[in-house]
Enzyme design. Structure first.
Site, PDB file in Angstrom:
ATOM      1  N   GLU A 245      -3.660   7.508  -3.773  1.00  0.00           N
ATOM      2  CA  GLU A 245      -3.164   6.225  -3.265  1.00  0.00           C
ATOM      3  C   GLU A 245      -3.082   5.160  -4.336  1.00  0.00           C
ATOM      4  OE1 GLU A 245      -5.796   4.755  -0.104  1.00  0.00           O
ATOM      5  OE2 GLU A 245      -6.933   3.633  -1.587  1.00  0.00           O
TER       6      GLU A 245
ATOM      7  N   TYR B 298       0.867  -1.185   0.000  1.00  0.00           N
ATOM      8  CA  TYR B 298       0.000   0.000   0.000  1.00  0.00           C
ATOM      9  C   TYR B 298       0.902   1.233   0.000  1.00  0.00           C
ATOM     10  CZ  TYR B 298      -3.122   3.720   1.307  1.00  0.00           C
ATOM     11  OH  TYR B 298      -3.821   4.899   1.302  1.00  0.00           O
TER      12      TYR B 298
END
Ligand code: GDP
Ligand code: MN
Length: 381
Positions: free
Chosen positions: A189, A101
């Site tokens: 993101e 992530y």
């Protein structure tokens, strides 16, 4: 404003981030043609602005164009968290060795832009932060200097990236930071950022959330708005020049000024009710704008009463009162209305409202209590 995955990927790609580009399709036949052009196995992905599409069955692998068509037929039309899928992205399927992530967010807690990273990617980061907080790095950046080389190294080491990936990782994180800053985003993101079987880093999913207040500087991004996925009432409000956010309660609020609107919502809650919305009608509050605000509020079937709270400064209270009475006469659905107008010409305003049989209140406490009682179907105290 949230951008769809394929839009977010386009932006990241323009900042040098390696992404699995693909093609969007709105019919199974288009999906098949796209898979045919791409060649080889593909992934078919629902384009909706909610997370967890994978878990919900909105992300599926397909070995060939025929299978891509079949998977697209399954995904198009399905609903994920109340949103109907109308578009799918067809992208080359990647072979995944590991999922990370990587995100950049405006972090209100640290009052800074922060890098968020985890070696446990693929799942929702909020979940990892809750169950295993040590697996998530939160690194605030310098407000003036931004992303520095030692920040990049720190994140790379935290993720445990092998030395041969660090160079590529640096350009990805710099690209992400550039995309975040240049689009006035609140969030950019990549989840997952993967290491492929071939040993390359690749962004398989991307999400950018823009700051609405910065949108006027980005007409190109504004054009990416997906009206299909917005509250119709919020679209109507934006067109009428009204600041509106829909909530779940039963008391519609119409207020002039954002701070006063927040205070009004607080007092509704204190009086035991739940606000149905935030609404700042802005300055002036002319009859047509008031009418538009009423229509937007009453579009919500949960609304059982409306609380109007106006502070007349330059705006004259009697003008607003006349606007309210006029607007009310045009409404299809009627609910009890509690109106508090203070400031310039408040006494004249009260006369107009009482003559029109509206419930009035002198203090905001009283107004909130009356609105809560009215929403419950009780007679005004
Ligand atoms: P999300 O669930 O909405 O975040 O959608 P993602 O695009 O992140 O996909 C969810 C998961 O599907 C990823 O974490 C991967 O495990 C898997 N996935 C997505 N794309 C591919 C792909 O190209 N190949 C493989 N093998 N898995 C993929
Ligand atoms: Mn994802």
């Amino acid at each position: 404003m949230k951008l769809q995955e394929y839009r977010s990927k386009e932006i990241l790609a323009s900042h040098g981030v390696p992404v699995s580009v693909g093609e969007v399709a709105t019919t199974p036949a288009q999906a098949r043609a796209a898979a045919d052009r791409i060649g080889g196995p593909v992934v078919v992905k629902a384009q909706v602005l909610v997370g967890g599409r994978g878990k919900a069955g909105g992300v599926k692998l397909a070995a060939d164009p025929a299978e891509a068509e079949a998977r697209a037929a399954e995904i198009l039309g399905m609903t994920i968290k109340d949103v109907t899928v109308r578009t799918v992205l067809i992208a080359p399927a990647a072979e995944i060795a590991h999922e990370y992530y990587l995100g950049i967010v405006l972090d209100r807690a640290s009052r800074a832009v922060a890098v968020i990273a985890s070696a446990e990617g693929g799942v929702e980061i909020e979940e990892t932060a809750r169950t295993n907080p040590d697996a998530v790095l939160r690194l605030p950046l310098h407000p003036l200097l931004g992303l520095l080389e030692h920040n990049v190294r720190r994140v790379a080491f935290f993720l445990g990236l092998s030395p041969d990936l660090r160079g590529q990782f640096g350009s990805i994180l710099r690209g992400l930071a550039e995309a975040f800053a240049s689009s006035d985003a609140d969030l950019a993101e990549i989840n997952p950022l993967v290491v492929t079987a071939g040993g390359e880093l690749l962004a398989l999913d991307a999400k950018i959330v823009l700051d609405d207040s910065g949108l006027y500087r980005h007409p190109d991004l504004e054009a990416m708005r997906d009206a299909n996925e917005e509250e119709p009432s919020e679209i109507a409000a934006r067109e009428a020049g009204i600041n509106f956010i829909k909530l779940d309660g039963s008391i519609g609020c119409m207020v002039n000024g954002a701070g006063l609107a927040m205070a009004t919502m607080d007092l509704v809650k204190l009086a035991g009710g739940e606000p149905a919305n935030f609404l700042d009608i802005g300055g002036g509050a002319k009859a047509d704008r008031v009418a538009a605000a009423f229509r937007i509020i009453l579009d919500d079937p949960n609304v059982r009463a409306i609380l109007v709270n106006i502070f007349g400064g330059i705006t004259r209270g009697d003008e607003v009162a006349r606007g309210i009475v006029e607007a009310r006469a045009t409404l299809q659905r009627q609910v009890p209305m509690v109106v508090r107008i203070v400031g310039t010409n408040a006494a004249e305003a009260a006369q107009i409202l009482e003559a029109a049989n509206l419930i009035t209140a002198a203090s905001l406490d009283e107004a909130a209590a009356r609105a809560v009682a009215a929403a419950r179907g009780e007679a005004p105290a």
